[in-house]
Design a protein around this motif. Sequence first.
Motif, PDB file in Angstrom:
ATOM      1  N   PHE A  81       8.652  -1.080 -15.312  1.00  0.00           N
ATOM      2  CA  PHE A  81       9.755  -1.670 -16.076  1.00  0.00           C
ATOM      3  C   PHE A  81       9.668  -3.190 -16.132  1.00  0.00           C
ATOM      4  CE2 PHE A  81      12.447   2.251 -16.020  1.00  0.00           C
ATOM      5  CZ  PHE A  81      12.851   2.192 -17.348  1.00  0.00           C
ATOM      6  N   PHE A  82       9.500  -3.836 -14.970  1.00  0.00           N
ATOM      7  CA  PHE A  82       9.710  -5.279 -14.880  1.00  0.00           C
ATOM      8  C   PHE A  82       8.421  -6.103 -14.781  1.00  0.00           C
ATOM      9  CE2 PHE A  82      13.512  -3.258 -13.073  1.00  0.00           C
ATOM     10  CZ  PHE A  82      14.459  -3.747 -13.949  1.00  0.00           C
ATOM     11  N   LEU A  83       7.318  -5.489 -14.387  1.00  0.00           N
ATOM     12  CA  LEU A  83       6.051  -6.229 -14.308  1.00  0.00           C
ATOM     13  C   LEU A  83       5.167  -5.933 -15.504  1.00  0.00           C
ATOM     14  CD1 LEU A  83       5.224  -5.951 -10.484  1.00  0.00           C
ATOM     15  CD2 LEU A  83       6.456  -7.756 -11.711  1.00  0.00           C
ATOM     16  N   ASN A  84       4.942  -4.644 -15.766  1.00  0.00           N
ATOM     17  CA  ASN A  84       4.095  -4.269 -16.907  1.00  0.00           C
ATOM     18  C   ASN A  84       4.857  -4.251 -18.231  1.00  0.00           C
ATOM     19  OD1 ASN A  84       2.073  -3.907 -15.029  1.00  0.00           O
ATOM     20  ND2 ASN A  84       2.372  -1.693 -14.884  1.00  0.00           N
ATOM     21  N   ARG A  85       6.178  -4.171 -18.170  1.00  0.00           N
ATOM     22  CA  ARG A  85       7.022  -4.120 -19.372  1.00  0.00           C
ATOM     23  C   ARG A  85       6.680  -2.935 -20.269  1.00  0.00           C
ATOM     24  NH1 ARG A  85      11.466  -7.447 -18.776  1.00  0.00           N
ATOM     25  NH2 ARG A  85      10.820  -9.378 -17.745  1.00  0.00           N
ATOM     26  N   ASP A  86       6.220  -1.850 -19.653  1.00  0.00           N
ATOM     27  CA  ASP A  86       5.879  -0.639 -20.408  1.00  0.00           C
ATOM     28  C   ASP A  86       7.077   0.305 -20.339  1.00  0.00           C
ATOM     29  OD1 ASP A  86       4.750   1.481 -21.678  1.00  0.00           O
ATOM     30  OD2 ASP A  86       2.903   1.478 -20.517  1.00  0.00           O
ATOM     31  N   TRP A  87       8.059   0.073 -21.186  1.00  0.00           N
ATOM     32  CA  TRP A  87       9.298   0.819 -21.121  1.00  0.00           C
ATOM     33  C   TRP A  87       9.158   2.289 -21.545  1.00  0.00           C
ATOM     34  CZ3 TRP A  87      14.456  -2.139 -21.982  1.00  0.00           C
ATOM     35  CH2 TRP A  87      14.459  -3.287 -21.181  1.00  0.00           C
ATOM     36  N   GLU A 144       0.809  -1.221   0.000  1.00  0.00           N
ATOM     37  CA  GLU A 144       0.000   0.000   0.000  1.00  0.00           C
ATOM     38  C   GLU A 144       0.842   1.271   0.000  1.00  0.00           C
ATOM     39  OE1 GLU A 144      -2.815  -0.061   3.125  1.00  0.00           O
ATOM     40  OE2 GLU A 144      -3.847  -1.867   2.422  1.00  0.00           O
ATOM     41  N   THR A 145       2.126   1.161   0.277  1.00  0.00           N
ATOM     42  CA  THR A 145       2.999   2.343   0.272  1.00  0.00           C
ATOM     43  C   THR A 145       3.302   2.746  -1.164  1.00  0.00           C
ATOM     44  OG1 THR A 145       4.004   1.661   2.352  1.00  0.00           O
ATOM     45  CG2 THR A 145       5.181   3.299   1.053  1.00  0.00           C
ATOM     46  N   LEU A 146       2.973   3.977  -1.497  1.00  0.00           N
ATOM     47  CA  LEU A 146       3.099   4.453  -2.879  1.00  0.00           C
ATOM     48  C   LEU A 146       4.300   5.382  -2.981  1.00  0.00           C
ATOM     49  CD1 LEU A 146       1.578   4.213  -5.578  1.00  0.00           C
ATOM     50  CD2 LEU A 146       0.362   6.309  -4.990  1.00  0.00           C
ATOM     51  N   MET A 147       5.328   4.933  -3.731  1.00  0.00           N
ATOM     52  CA  MET A 147       6.486   5.763  -4.004  1.00  0.00           C
ATOM     53  C   MET A 147       6.914   5.549  -5.444  1.00  0.00           C
ATOM     54  SD  MET A 147       8.889   5.847  -0.571  1.00  0.00           S
ATOM     55  CE  MET A 147       9.843   7.232  -1.244  1.00  0.00           C
ATOM     56  N   ILE A 148       7.570   6.548  -6.001  1.00  0.00           N
ATOM     57  CA  ILE A 148       7.879   6.526  -7.422  1.00  0.00           C
ATOM     58  C   ILE A 148       8.871   5.420  -7.762  1.00  0.00           C
ATOM     59  CG2 ILE A 148       9.777   8.181  -7.285  1.00  0.00           C
ATOM     60  CD1 ILE A 148       7.061   7.888 -10.029  1.00  0.00           C
ATOM     61  N   GLY A 149       9.748   5.051  -6.826  1.00  0.00           N
ATOM     62  CA  GLY A 149      10.698   3.980  -7.081  1.00  0.00           C
ATOM     63  C   GLY A 149       9.998   2.652  -7.312  1.00  0.00           C
ATOM     64  N   LYS A 150       8.976   2.360  -6.498  1.00  0.00           N
ATOM     65  CA  LYS A 150       8.210   1.127  -6.676  1.00  0.00           C
ATOM     66  C   LYS A 150       7.407   1.172  -7.967  1.00  0.00           C
ATOM     67  CE  LYS A 150       6.022  -0.806  -3.397  1.00  0.00           C
ATOM     68  NZ  LYS A 150       5.077  -1.058  -2.287  1.00  0.00           N
ATOM     69  N   THR A 151       6.845   2.343  -8.282  1.00  0.00           N
ATOM     70  CA  THR A 151       6.071   2.481  -9.516  1.00  0.00           C
ATOM     71  C   THR A 151       6.962   2.263 -10.732  1.00  0.00           C
ATOM     72  OG1 THR A 151       4.614   4.070  -8.403  1.00  0.00           O
ATOM     73  CG2 THR A 151       4.540   4.006 -10.805  1.00  0.00           C
ATOM     74  N   LEU A 152       8.170   2.819 -10.696  1.00  0.00           N
ATOM     75  CA  LEU A 152       9.119   2.613 -11.790  1.00  0.00           C
ATOM     76  C   LEU A 152       9.455   1.136 -11.954  1.00  0.00           C
ATOM     77  CD1 LEU A 152      11.721   5.516 -11.553  1.00  0.00           C
ATOM     78  CD2 LEU A 152      10.574   4.729 -13.622  1.00  0.00           C
ATOM     79  N   TYR A 153       9.705   0.467 -10.853  1.00  0.00           N
ATOM     80  CA  TYR A 153      10.043  -0.959 -10.913  1.00  0.00           C
ATOM     81  C   TYR A 153       8.890  -1.756 -11.517  1.00  0.00           C
ATOM     82  CZ  TYR A 153      11.212  -5.681  -9.403  1.00  0.00           C
ATOM     83  OH  TYR A 153      11.481  -7.028  -9.381  1.00  0.00           O
TER      84      TYR A 153
END
Length: 244
Positions: free
Chosen positions: A205-211, A193-202
């Motif tokens: 990149f690696f889960l959604n593969r939306d580079w 539930e913690t929302l930070m840009i580092g987690k969103t970037l990860y």
Amino acid sequence: MKDWWAGLDFENYGLLFDDELYWRSYLSSLEIAGVSTLIALAIAYPMAYAMARAPKTLRPTLLMLVILPFWTSLLIRVYAWIGILNPEGLMNQFLLWTGIISEPIYIMNTETAVYIGIVYSYLPFMILPLYSSLEKLDDTLLEAASDLGSPPWKSFWQITVPLSLPGVIAGCFLVFIPAVGEFVIPDLLGGSETLMIGKTLYNEFFLNRDWPVSSALAVLLLLVLVVPIAVYNNVQAKELGSAK
């Protein structure tokens, strides 16, 4: 040149403002990093001041104790906090044993745990520049203020604090900038539930593969962090130029 400009597509940057997830990630990261920086400053300033006023023979030992956590991997230190903050962890077991609490306190997977992890991990980055500024402070200025009748607290706010501002600013930058893009600490201590840009970037990149969107996120984060530093350096350069 025109063909190169025509090939640019800013659609992905527009998505960052249209999708609530992205701009909320930025705002949450800035808030968590800002609060963590202020907490680190409040803790580090008295520590750095005490180190600067300690006997000279003791100062190297105190500096070594501040740097000592860097001898251990950040990942290991964060995992250690998991063992401390868990409902069955050391902190809850100690508080239950002493009778201070009657049931475990749930800190893990909250923003409080993220604040604890960030402040602990980046506290040395705040202490070292503060110590460098306070250690160079000319004691004769404080003696002169005392001779003129200034009380210690007033001398501290009018002499010590202004002269230590370069260390304060440097320490705040050293804590705030990496904290904004922090990934390991919010992922391990903050939970899903913690929302930070580092987690969103990860995730992008690696889960959604939306580079393309991930790249836009990274570039915008870089601008958010670099622009204030460039402005500060420009102001400092002008002040140095006017002083000469």
